[in-house]
Design a protein around this motif. Structure first.
Motif, PDB file in Angstrom:
ATOM      1  N   UNK A  39       0.661  -0.759   0.113  1.00 41.07           N
ATOM      2  CA  UNK A  39       0.143   0.184   0.125  1.00 41.07           C
ATOM      3  C   UNK A  39       0.546   1.368  -0.216  1.00 41.07           C
ATOM      4  N   UNK A  40       2.307   1.216  -0.127  1.00 42.77           N
ATOM      5  CA  UNK A  40       3.197   2.496   0.015  1.00 42.77           C
ATOM      6  C   UNK A  40       3.275   2.360  -1.432  1.00 42.77           C
ATOM      7  N   UNK A  41       2.726   2.352  -1.917  1.00 45.48           N
ATOM      8  CA  UNK A  41       2.487   2.637  -4.034  1.00 45.48           C
ATOM      9  C   UNK A  41       4.121   2.852  -4.315  1.00 45.48           C
ATOM     10  N   UNK A  42       4.269   0.656  -4.188  1.00 43.01           N
ATOM     11  CA  UNK A  42       5.039   0.988  -5.004  1.00 43.01           C
ATOM     12  C   UNK A  42       4.810   0.310  -6.510  1.00 43.01           C
ATOM     13  N   UNK A  43       4.471  -0.031  -7.113  1.00 46.00           N
ATOM     14  CA  UNK A  43       3.495  -0.762  -8.339  1.00 46.00           C
ATOM     15  C   UNK A  43       2.884   1.021  -8.833  1.00 46.00           C
ATOM     16  N   UNK A  44       2.595   1.565  -8.400  1.00 48.49           N
ATOM     17  CA  UNK A  44       1.949   2.647  -8.355  1.00 48.49           C
ATOM     18  C   UNK A  44       3.281   3.474  -9.505  1.00 48.49           C
ATOM     19  N   UNK A  45       4.156   3.695  -8.488  1.00 46.31           N
ATOM     20  CA  UNK A  45       5.105   4.581  -9.198  1.00 46.31           C
ATOM     21  C   UNK A  45       5.999   3.838  -9.285  1.00 46.31           C
ATOM     22  N   UNK A 134       8.935   5.073   1.566  1.00 46.71           N
ATOM     23  CA  UNK A 134       8.576   4.941   2.761  1.00 46.71           C
ATOM     24  C   UNK A 134       6.755   5.807   2.971  1.00 46.71           C
ATOM     25  N   UNK A 135       6.339   5.280   2.907  1.00 40.72           N
ATOM     26  CA  UNK A 135       4.701   4.916   3.746  1.00 40.72           C
ATOM     27  C   UNK A 135       4.830   4.554   5.336  1.00 40.72           C
ATOM     28  N   UNK A 136       4.167   6.097   5.901  1.00 43.03           N
ATOM     29  CA  UNK A 136       3.421   4.552   7.717  1.00 43.03           C
ATOM     30  C   UNK A 136       2.695   3.739   7.627  1.00 43.03           C
ATOM     31  N   UNK A 137       3.012   2.495   8.710  1.00 37.02           N
ATOM     32  CA  UNK A 137       2.188   1.653   8.759  1.00 37.02           C
ATOM     33  C   UNK A 137       0.297   1.864   8.799  1.00 37.02           C
ATOM     34  N   UNK A 138      -0.035   3.268   9.405  1.00 39.61           N
ATOM     35  CA  UNK A 138      -1.111   3.753   9.456  1.00 39.61           C
ATOM     36  C   UNK A 138      -1.607   4.173   8.221  1.00 39.61           C
ATOM     37  N   UNK A 139      -1.180   4.507   7.568  1.00 36.70           N
ATOM     38  CA  UNK A 139      -1.415   6.111   6.082  1.00 36.70           C
ATOM     39  C   UNK A 139      -1.933   4.514   5.059  1.00 36.70           C
ATOM     40  N   UNK A 140      -0.433   3.575   5.300  1.00 37.70           N
ATOM     41  CA  UNK A 140      -0.867   2.066   4.710  1.00 37.70           C
ATOM     42  C   UNK A 140      -2.611   1.686   4.525  1.00 37.70           C
ATOM     43  N   UNK A 141      -2.628   1.323   5.669  1.00 36.35           N
ATOM     44  CA  UNK A 141      -3.419   1.032   6.378  1.00 36.35           C
ATOM     45  C   UNK A 141      -4.584   1.656   5.576  1.00 36.35           C
ATOM     46  N   UNK A 142      -4.774   3.043   6.210  1.00 37.00           N
ATOM     47  CA  UNK A 142      -6.061   4.039   5.406  1.00 37.00           C
ATOM     48  C   UNK A 142      -6.497   3.759   4.128  1.00 37.00           C
ATOM     49  N   UNK A 143      -5.195   3.129   3.458  1.00 38.51           N
ATOM     50  CA  UNK A 143      -5.274   3.048   1.713  1.00 38.51           C
ATOM     51  C   UNK A 143      -5.973   1.794   1.178  1.00 38.51           C
ATOM     52  N   UNK A 144      -4.962   0.367   2.322  1.00 38.07           N
ATOM     53  CA  UNK A 144      -5.273  -0.451   1.938  1.00 38.07           C
ATOM     54  C   UNK A 144      -6.060  -0.994   0.832  1.00 38.07           C
ATOM     55  N   UNK A 145      -5.653  -0.905  -0.333  1.00 38.45           N
ATOM     56  CA  UNK A 145      -6.051  -0.840  -2.154  1.00 38.45           C
ATOM     57  C   UNK A 145      -6.273  -2.075  -2.391  1.00 38.45           C
ATOM     58  N   UNK A 146      -6.028  -3.333  -1.595  1.00 35.29           N
ATOM     59  CA  UNK A 146      -6.284  -4.509  -1.519  1.00 35.29           C
ATOM     60  C   UNK A 146      -7.314  -5.284  -0.384  1.00 35.29           C
ATOM     61  N   UNK A 147      -7.619  -4.417   0.197  1.00 36.19           N
ATOM     62  CA  UNK A 147      -8.284  -4.880   1.129  1.00 36.19           C
ATOM     63  C   UNK A 147      -7.116  -5.725   2.522  1.00 36.19           C
ATOM     64  N   UNK A 148      -6.048  -6.519   2.212  1.00 38.76           N
ATOM     65  CA  UNK A 148      -5.020  -7.150   2.628  1.00 38.76           C
ATOM     66  C   UNK A 148      -5.201  -6.797   4.127  1.00 38.76           C
ATOM     67  N   UNK A 149      -4.878  -5.640   4.558  1.00 39.67           N
ATOM     68  CA  UNK A 149      -5.161  -4.961   5.954  1.00 39.67           C
ATOM     69  C   UNK A 149      -6.207  -5.814   7.361  1.00 39.67           C
TER      70      UNK A 149
END
Length: 202
Positions: A39-45, A134-149
């Motif tokens: 959810x940090x945005x690796x693939x998008x970037x 780099x992205x905080x865990x809380x931000x990655x969780x709030x994004x959760x694009x695949x519903x994995x978190x």
């Protein structure tokens, strides 16, 4: 998974060298290794960067973690052992891309420092560029694009990085992208600036 050593295989040198391919294509080949939490945005970037390079007529390709697990690494799970084998295999594939004269963008969580370091050692100096998204865990969780978190928190997914499995942050990445602060355009520009400074691209 145990890998057997085979003694009767000899490396066959190719007629066309990497340096010749780089000269023909007008840029150096390298691995841009995007690492970070889900959810940090690796693939998008990585895809945004490749689009920029493609528009400039440069030879590039994205190797995405999820896509690779549909084929080459289909039989691997998410235990520490399987994660290591996952990265080992993609490291060898990325090395082939470098030899072909391609800028290869790999988007993998790759949570363990040791595994990333092993890939770095596969290629020449400056041919491995670690990009810490780099992205905080809380931000990655709030994004959760695949519903994995959400599934990881409920126990549906085991060995999930950042929740039930560790993520070892890079100590000295060549590039750090704060994806919760920068736009995609700003992030791509930061990477391009680095590549130009290192004379990988003009």
């Amino acid at each position: 998974m145990t890998l057997k050593k085979v003694d009767n295989i000899v490396w066959h040198e190719t007629t066309i060298k990497k340096e010749e391919r780089n000269k023909q294509k007008g840029h150096k080949s390298t691995i841009l290794w995007f690492t970070g939490l889900s959810g940090a945005g690796k693939s998008t970037l990585a895809n945004a960067l490749e689009h920029h390079l493609f528009q400039k007529g440069l030879s590039s390709y994205v190797l995405d973690g999820d896509n690779i697990r549909h084929g080459l690494n289909k039989g691997l799970g998410f235990s520490d052992k399987d994660r290591k084998e996952n990265i080992r295999r993609i490291g060898e594939v990325a090395k082939l891309f470098v030899d072909s004269g391609t800028i290869v963008c790999t988007a993998f969580i790759s949570p363990f420092k040791e595994d990333r370091q092993l890939v770095r050692k596969l290629v020449d100096e400056e041919e491995f560029i670690e990009v810490y998204v780099r992205c905080s865990l809380s931000e990655c969780e709030s994004r959760d694009p695949k519903g994995l978190y959400k599934k990881a928190r409920s126990g549906e997914i085991k060995d999930f990085t950042g929740i039930s499995s560790p993520y070892e942050e890079p100590e000295f990445p060549e590039i750090t992208i704060d994806s919760d602060l920068l736009s995609i355009e700003e992030s791509v520009a930061q990477i391009i600036q680095y590549l130009q400074a290192k004379q990988i691209i003009s």
